[in-house]
Design a protein around this motif. Sequence first.
Motif, PDB file in Angstrom:
ATOM      1  N   GLU A 141       0.829  -1.212   0.000  1.00  0.00           N
ATOM      2  CA  GLU A 141       0.000   0.000   0.000  1.00  0.00           C
ATOM      3  C   GLU A 141       0.865   1.266   0.000  1.00  0.00           C
ATOM      4  OE1 GLU A 141      -2.280  -3.137   2.458  1.00  0.00           O
ATOM      5  OE2 GLU A 141      -0.194  -2.543   2.083  1.00  0.00           O
ATOM      6  N   GLU A 193       2.395   1.728  -3.480  1.00  0.00           N
ATOM      7  CA  GLU A 193       1.377   2.241  -4.408  1.00  0.00           C
ATOM      8  C   GLU A 193       1.186   3.743  -4.236  1.00  0.00           C
ATOM      9  OE1 GLU A 193      -3.378   1.542  -5.443  1.00  0.00           O
ATOM     10  OE2 GLU A 193      -2.293   0.085  -4.205  1.00  0.00           O
ATOM     11  N   GLU A 213       0.972   6.874   4.897  1.00  0.00           N
ATOM     12  CA  GLU A 213       0.175   5.682   4.621  1.00  0.00           C
ATOM     13  C   GLU A 213       0.548   4.559   5.588  1.00  0.00           C
ATOM     14  OE1 GLU A 213      -2.609   3.155   3.003  1.00  0.00           O
ATOM     15  OE2 GLU A 213      -2.384   5.332   2.797  1.00  0.00           O
ATOM     16  N   MET A 254      -1.939   2.726   8.365  1.00  0.00           N
ATOM     17  CA  MET A 254      -2.083   1.277   8.477  1.00  0.00           C
ATOM     18  C   MET A 254      -1.870   0.793   9.909  1.00  0.00           C
ATOM     19  SD  MET A 254      -0.024   0.195   5.023  1.00  0.00           S
ATOM     20  CE  MET A 254      -0.043  -1.550   5.453  1.00  0.00           C
TER      21      MET A 254
END
Length: 382
Positions: free
Chosen positions: A17, A20, A248, A252
């Motif tokens: 993630e 990305e 990010e 998470m």
Amino acid sequence: MGYIYLDNAATTPMASEVIEVMHEQMINTFGNASATNYFGRQARKVLDESRHTIAQSINAKDSEIVFTSGGTEADNTAIISTALSRQDRGKHIITDTTEHEAVLKPMAYLESIGFDVTYLEPDESGVISVKSVKNALTDDTILVSIMYGNNEVGSVNPISEIGELLKDHQAYFHTDAVQAYGTEDIDVKAENIDMLSTSAHKLYGPKFMGFLYINDSIHIPSLIMGGDQETKRRAGTENIPAIAGFAEAVRMASDSEKKARREKYFGFKQQIQKILNENGIKYGINGPSTSHGLNHVFNLYLPGIDRGILLTRLDLDGFEVSGGSACTAGSLEPSHVLIAMFGKDSPRIHDSLRISFGKNNTPEEVEAFTKKLIEIVNDLTN
């Protein structure tokens, strides 16, 4: 041959993630966040949103987050900038002997230019007591730097209690939370922390990215000279893709996810001990033997088993662990943390290895590692 990675305290693999998000930012948000044009404004928007996400994770204000190249820069800034800018108030600093080199080497530098540094010793579980901090404190103390959680043995220091002790003292309280951030619940306000260092690559984010939390009431000069980025507290054009990736990784690591990870890692510790016990392997634990430490760090003492030989055998068989901090382990010198805990003559400093778990590890991997460890130990002792 496949490899099983159990060296997550050294670094973690970037989460898909995170990759990305960073890929998207590298393509679409290439502007300079200090520029006033459209592309600059887009970069600034990502920067501000990421800063807000990260600030919330430790109950800080957005303005209190300063992005750095990682934990080393954050530690150096907190320590050296504080000392040089406050030496008119005193030249005494308190730290401890189990710190990472990113703290110990700046301390040694400050000693070389006339500062007085007191190095506190840990107990046999690796913990620095509040009493030892209190006893070392003087009217001339301008900084106390005690790590949140130890990267080699997993001990967690009484940060809240130390913060309470120092809240009415002139000394700033800094903590290196590089190993703890992303696994522990940290609240800089409740714990009276003045400065806190982190690094993104310890929680599945990019390398060469971190932040230094600096309480708004504190004013220290930038260690990196240049432009006026980060409200003049850290010069250099911000790395927007890496900062977005860091945010990010932080998203998470929600409170529920951190709890789940801690429980999973503690289960791995119990699993290893169960298998070792069932097979009659003699061992000891360096650091906390319960869930009170960093659950992802597990330091094992295997009497009579040379660390260098053991690490080589495990590596050749596809199991990746370490002897201690990745920043110094390449030399295979005795761990300064274990020396501080047990003394330079203890066999533990030569016969120990660090296992550190990550979110991608499975019980099957831990079982395979432990069985291979037993095989090698039996081979070396027969």
